[in-house]
Design an enzyme around this catalytic site. Structure first.
Site, PDB file in Angstrom:
ATOM      1  CD  GLU A  93     -22.165 -31.576  32.264  1.00 54.50           C
ATOM      2  OE1 GLU A  93     -23.286 -32.083  32.154  1.00 54.50           O
ATOM      3  OE2 GLU A  93     -21.894 -30.685  33.100  1.00 54.50           O
ATOM      4  CB  CYS A 106     -14.321 -24.456  32.373  1.00 51.19           C
ATOM      5  SG  CYS A 106     -14.290 -25.341  33.944  1.00 51.19           S
ATOM      6  CB  CYS A 113     -14.750 -35.200  41.515  1.00 48.65           C
ATOM      7  SG  CYS A 113     -13.403 -34.464  42.493  1.00 48.65           S
ATOM      8  CB  CYS A 117     -15.947 -30.344  47.572  1.00 51.02           C
ATOM      9  SG  CYS A 117     -14.139 -30.389  47.447  1.00 51.02           S
ATOM     10  CB  CYS A 120     -18.626 -29.757  44.287  1.00 49.71           C
ATOM     11  SG  CYS A 120     -18.212 -30.055  42.557  1.00 49.71           S
ATOM     12  CB  CYS A 340     -18.198 -22.231  40.056  1.00 46.15           C
ATOM     13  SG  CYS A 340     -17.037 -22.887  41.253  1.00 46.15           S
TER      14      CYS A 340
END
Length: 349
Positions: A93, A106, A113, A117, A120, A340
């Protein structure tokens, strides 16, 4: 041709070398590089300043494949989220963010990932694989195509690139560095170094290498001002703790007048107290810094709440009293999961 070398993975210098190896003049490499930075180029046949025989030869041996847009969502605030399908059917994305006089894109650097975290959604995917340079720059080309199609590129340009999408950019260092060289090259995409930002959770060796290898803006995902809290939020802090990360930021090679951006999520009851604000100011003392305060985008799958508006404003005031620029980032694209920490590819069958 499937599985053939994609020329979009090469810098201009590498394309020149490739053509030289084939006994051709190096300017042919520059011609191809310029074509590949233009939206809407899908075939060597479109490269009309190349001899027809050369176009045919290139088409038989090489690829200029671009990932396709398989889904597009538009937020009530004008933010656009693009879902791209890669050649191996993986999905990524990227997000087009409207600003006052330009657009910011972005971009993602990995499928998923591995950083883990806790705030996220992308982290919940795990790491599937790194993106290749052409899969990173393709996000820019596809975004430009969308803006042209909608007639928006006539009003304002796609000017800023932020490596803040899916993945940890510096964990895919070589491919990200190549994509940066391609995006910054004046003979092609021609983005300004001041308009390209690479974000990292704090992979210190790669961060220091980035400062030596290329000049772009740097953003650090910080989110806490003490070791214990940051380790709870971001497992990477156990490997590269603040006591090592902050000195690395002080050493980072910055052009005169530039500042490092520190990203700070505002999490209710976790890191948003006045004490946290004073700690943050003390931690960053002496670093040319800009602090982005980011209201947390809540999601049922995540165990956090957003700080109240009053808490965020109080936090900002304390930073200002210490002489720091503390900007409260307006959350965009929340209603389409494009804000975010919300990028996690999913596509209905």
């Amino acid at each position: 041709m499937k599985n053939s070398k994609n020329l979009r993975d090469l810098t201009c210098e590498e394309l020149e070398a490739l053509f030289k190896q084939r006994g051709l003049q190096t300017y042919r490499g520059r011609q191809v590089f310029k074509w590949l930075a233009q939206p809407g180029i899908y075939s060597f046949d479109q490269m009309t300043d190349l001899p027809k025989a050369l176009r045919q030869e290139l088409g038989e041996e090489f690829s200029i494949f671009l990932p396709e847009i398989v889904k597009e969502e538009v937020s009530s605030d004008g933010t656009r989220k693009l879902v791209l399908r890669l050649e191996d059917k993986e999905l990524i994305e990227s997000v087009i963010i409207p600003e006052a006089d330009h657009f910011t894109l972005c971009v993602s650097s990995q499928v998923g990932c591995a950083m883990g975290c806790t705030f996220c959604l992308t982290a919940r995917m795990g790491l599937r694989r790194n993106l290749k340079p052409h899969e990173i720059t393709a996000q820019v080309l596809r975004a430009r195509e969308v803006l042209i199609r909608e007639g928006l590129s006539e009003e304002k340009k796609l000017r800023n690139i932020v490596f803040m999408g899916m993945g940890e950019p510096l964990a895919n260092y070589d491919n990200v560095l190549t994509s940066l060289h391609i995006l910054l090259d004046q003979r092609g995409f021609n983005f300004s170094r001041r308009r390209v930002t690479v974000s990292t959770v704090g992979l210190i060796p790669q961060m220091e290498k980035l400062g030596r290898d290329i000049t772009v803006k740097l953003a650090i995902s910080l989110h806490a001002a003490d070791e214990e809290k940051r380790s709870q939020l971001m497992p990477i802090n156990k490997r590269y703790p603040l006591k090592e990360l902050i000195p690395a930021c002080r050493r980072y090679l910055l052009p005169k007048g530039w500042r490092i951006t520190f990203e700070y999520l505002m999490l209710k009851g976790v890191n948003d107290s006045p004490k946290d604000a004073h700690k943050l100011a003390k931690l960053l003392k002496g670093i040319p810094a800009k602090i982005n305060l980011i209201p947390f985008n809540e999601h049922p799958a995540l165990p956090f709440k957003c700080s109240s508006e009053s808490a965020i404003l109080r936090f900002q005031e304390i930073l200002l009293s210490h002489g720091y620029v503390g900007t409260i980032r307006k959350s965009k694209g929340r209603d389409i999961s494009a804000a975010c920490g919300q990028l996690a590819t999913r596509l209905a069958a």
